[in-house]
Design a protein around this motif. Structure first.
Motif, mmCIF file in Angstrom:
data_model
loop_
_atom_site.group_PDB
_atom_site.id
_atom_site.type_symbol
_atom_site.label_atom_id
_atom_site.label_comp_id
_atom_site.label_asym_id
_atom_site.label_seq_id
_atom_site.Cartn_x
_atom_site.Cartn_y
_atom_site.Cartn_z
ATOM 1 N N PHE A 1 0.808 -1.414 0.112
ATOM 2 C CA PHE A 1 -0.109 -0.057 0.307
ATOM 3 C C PHE A 1 1.142 1.038 -0.599
ATOM 4 C CE2 PHE A 1 -3.010 -2.792 2.097
ATOM 5 C CZ PHE A 1 -4.062 -2.885 0.856
ATOM 6 N N ASN A 2 2.125 1.349 -0.015
ATOM 7 C CA ASN A 2 2.921 1.983 0.295
ATOM 8 C C ASN A 2 2.598 3.251 1.211
ATOM 9 O OD1 ASN A 2 5.013 4.139 -1.604
ATOM 10 N ND2 ASN A 2 3.586 5.761 -1.866
ATOM 11 N N GLY A 3 3.033 2.467 2.329
ATOM 12 C CA GLY A 3 3.156 2.990 3.771
ATOM 13 C C GLY A 3 1.611 2.602 3.990
ATOM 14 N N ILE A 4 1.203 2.994 5.786
ATOM 15 C CA ILE A 4 0.423 2.794 7.185
ATOM 16 C C ILE A 4 -0.257 3.674 7.856
ATOM 17 C CG2 ILE A 4 -0.046 1.153 8.894
ATOM 18 C CD1 ILE A 4 1.737 -0.852 8.052
ATOM 19 N N ASP A 5 -1.269 4.016 7.805
ATOM 20 C CA ASP A 5 -1.604 5.616 7.687
ATOM 21 C C ASP A 5 -2.916 5.144 9.477
ATOM 22 O OD1 ASP A 5 -1.869 7.720 5.542
ATOM 23 O OD2 ASP A 5 -2.067 6.141 4.503
ATOM 24 N N ALA B 1 3.842 -1.209 13.474
ATOM 25 C CA ALA B 1 2.733 -0.322 12.858
ATOM 26 C C ALA B 1 3.782 1.375 12.674
ATOM 27 C CB ALA B 1 1.039 0.000 13.667
ATOM 28 N N ALA B 2 4.225 1.597 14.083
ATOM 29 C CA ALA B 2 4.493 2.773 14.003
ATOM 30 C C ALA B 2 6.393 2.780 14.251
ATOM 31 C CB ALA B 2 5.230 2.397 15.566
ATOM 32 N N LEU B 3 6.795 1.794 13.295
ATOM 33 C CA LEU B 3 7.799 2.091 12.229
ATOM 34 C C LEU B 3 7.625 1.977 10.699
ATOM 35 C CD1 LEU B 3 10.267 -0.756 12.874
ATOM 36 C CD2 LEU B 3 9.633 -0.050 10.177
ATOM 37 N N GLN B 4 6.886 1.236 10.604
ATOM 38 C CA GLN B 4 6.390 1.931 8.546
ATOM 39 C C GLN B 4 5.990 3.198 8.976
ATOM 40 O OE1 GLN B 4 7.481 -0.220 7.061
ATOM 41 N NE2 GLN B 4 7.479 -1.435 7.726
ATOM 42 N N GLN C 1 1.736 10.669 9.034
ATOM 43 C CA GLN C 1 1.303 10.931 10.423
ATOM 44 C C GLN C 1 -0.211 10.149 11.065
ATOM 45 O OE1 GLN C 1 0.400 15.418 11.245
ATOM 46 N NE2 GLN C 1 3.275 15.765 10.755
ATOM 47 N N GLY C 2 0.504 8.980 11.562
ATOM 48 C CA GLY C 2 -0.864 8.524 12.200
ATOM 49 C C GLY C 2 -1.565 7.845 13.248
ATOM 50 N N VAL C 3 -2.474 6.706 13.100
ATOM 51 C CA VAL C 3 -3.444 6.502 14.090
ATOM 52 C C VAL C 3 -3.139 4.833 15.296
ATOM 53 C CG1 VAL C 3 -5.432 6.325 15.075
ATOM 54 C CG2 VAL C 3 -4.851 8.962 14.219
ATOM 55 N N ILE C 4 -2.893 4.977 16.053
ATOM 56 C CA ILE C 4 -3.327 3.595 16.729
ATOM 57 C C ILE C 4 -3.860 3.664 17.615
ATOM 58 C CG2 ILE C 4 -1.588 1.575 18.038
ATOM 59 C CD1 ILE C 4 1.114 3.123 17.102
#
Length: 253
Positions: A80-84, A133-136, A143-146
């Motif tokens: 997916f070219n990254g994880i958000d 997930a944070a690593l990716q 700038q993602g959300v867990i």
């Protein structure tokens, strides 16, 4: 976060809350990486989100296995070219009393395997998936959300030494990660559901289900869709981090 076109990973996506959250996010236009152990259940979820025109892929992974988690998240980011975003939803129950005694003699006790198996999935699994997930997110400059799934049982519940301990640990990690990862633009939150209507609760004896319903001020069990709505809120509210939302119908008041 605008959910549309964001890449969101959901563990335990093969059914229950995981499937409900996948459907909610699919309606918002998210790209979904659906993770679970069972291919058949995952396929059902995939079929349902694809019917909503979602871009989605499935991944078979054991969240308690470090190698499995590392390779899965690397593959997702590549696909997916990254994880958000991540919803750490995979979990198991293996309930039992710490000890059972009769006439002053202990007749049974919770085994280490019974305790450890729940910790491995519910706590270690959350740690491994959250870390990867944070690593990716950092690697791809997202700038993602867990979102971590806890439970009202984190306060302690009879017959759930293992489950309660794991869910309390999830909350501690949520707060810690929010403090550590904020510098990278990553928000972290948790949801603590009460008793939610699922296939398991539908199979209960009517009188047991009625007792559960009467324990809540709202007079009913929650629905998976209400938990999914909460996940959507956390993703979309950019001022939310380091907190736990209890969705339990007032059970824990």
């Amino acid at each position: 976060m605008d959910i549309k076109d964001k890449v969101i990973v959901i563990t335990g996506a093969g059914g229950g809350l995981g499937r409900a959250m996948a459907l909610q996010l699919a309606k918002q236009g998210a790209k979904l990486a659906l993770v679970d152990l069972g291919n058949d259940a995952l396929q059902v979820t995939l079929d349902q989100v694809v019917a909503l025109d979602a871009n989605a892929k499935t991944y078979n992974a054991d969240v308690s296995n470090e190698t499995s988690v590392e390779s899965t998240f690397s593959q997702i980011a590549e696909d997916f070219n990254g994880i958000d975003g991540l919803i750490n939803n995979a979990g198991i129950l293996r309930d039992g009393l710490l000890l059972k005694a009769k006439d002053g003699d202990v007749v049974s006790k919770m085994s280490l395997e019974q305790f450890q198996s729940v910790i491995d999935v519910n706590l270690t699994g959350v740690f491994l998936c959250g870390r990867e997930a944070a690593l990716q997110m950092i690697k791809y400059k997202r700038q993602g959300v867990i979102i971590n799934m806890s439970s009202v049982a984190r306060q302690g519940n009879m017959g759930q030494t293992n489950y309660s301990a794991s869910k309390a640990g999830v909350v501690a990690m949520t707060v810690t990660w929010a403090r550590e990862l904020g510098r990278y633009g990553i928000r972290v939150g948790a949801i603590a559901p009460g008793v939610i209507r699922t296939a398991m609760t539908d199979a209960m004896k009517p009188e047991m289900r009625e007792r559960l319903e009467k324990m809540k001020p709202v007079g009913r069990l929650g629905t998976p869709e209400e938990i999914a709505h909460t996940a959507k809120y956390i993703f979309e509210n950019d001022f939310f981090t380091g907190r736990v939302i209890e969705i339990d119908g007032g059970l824990a008041m």
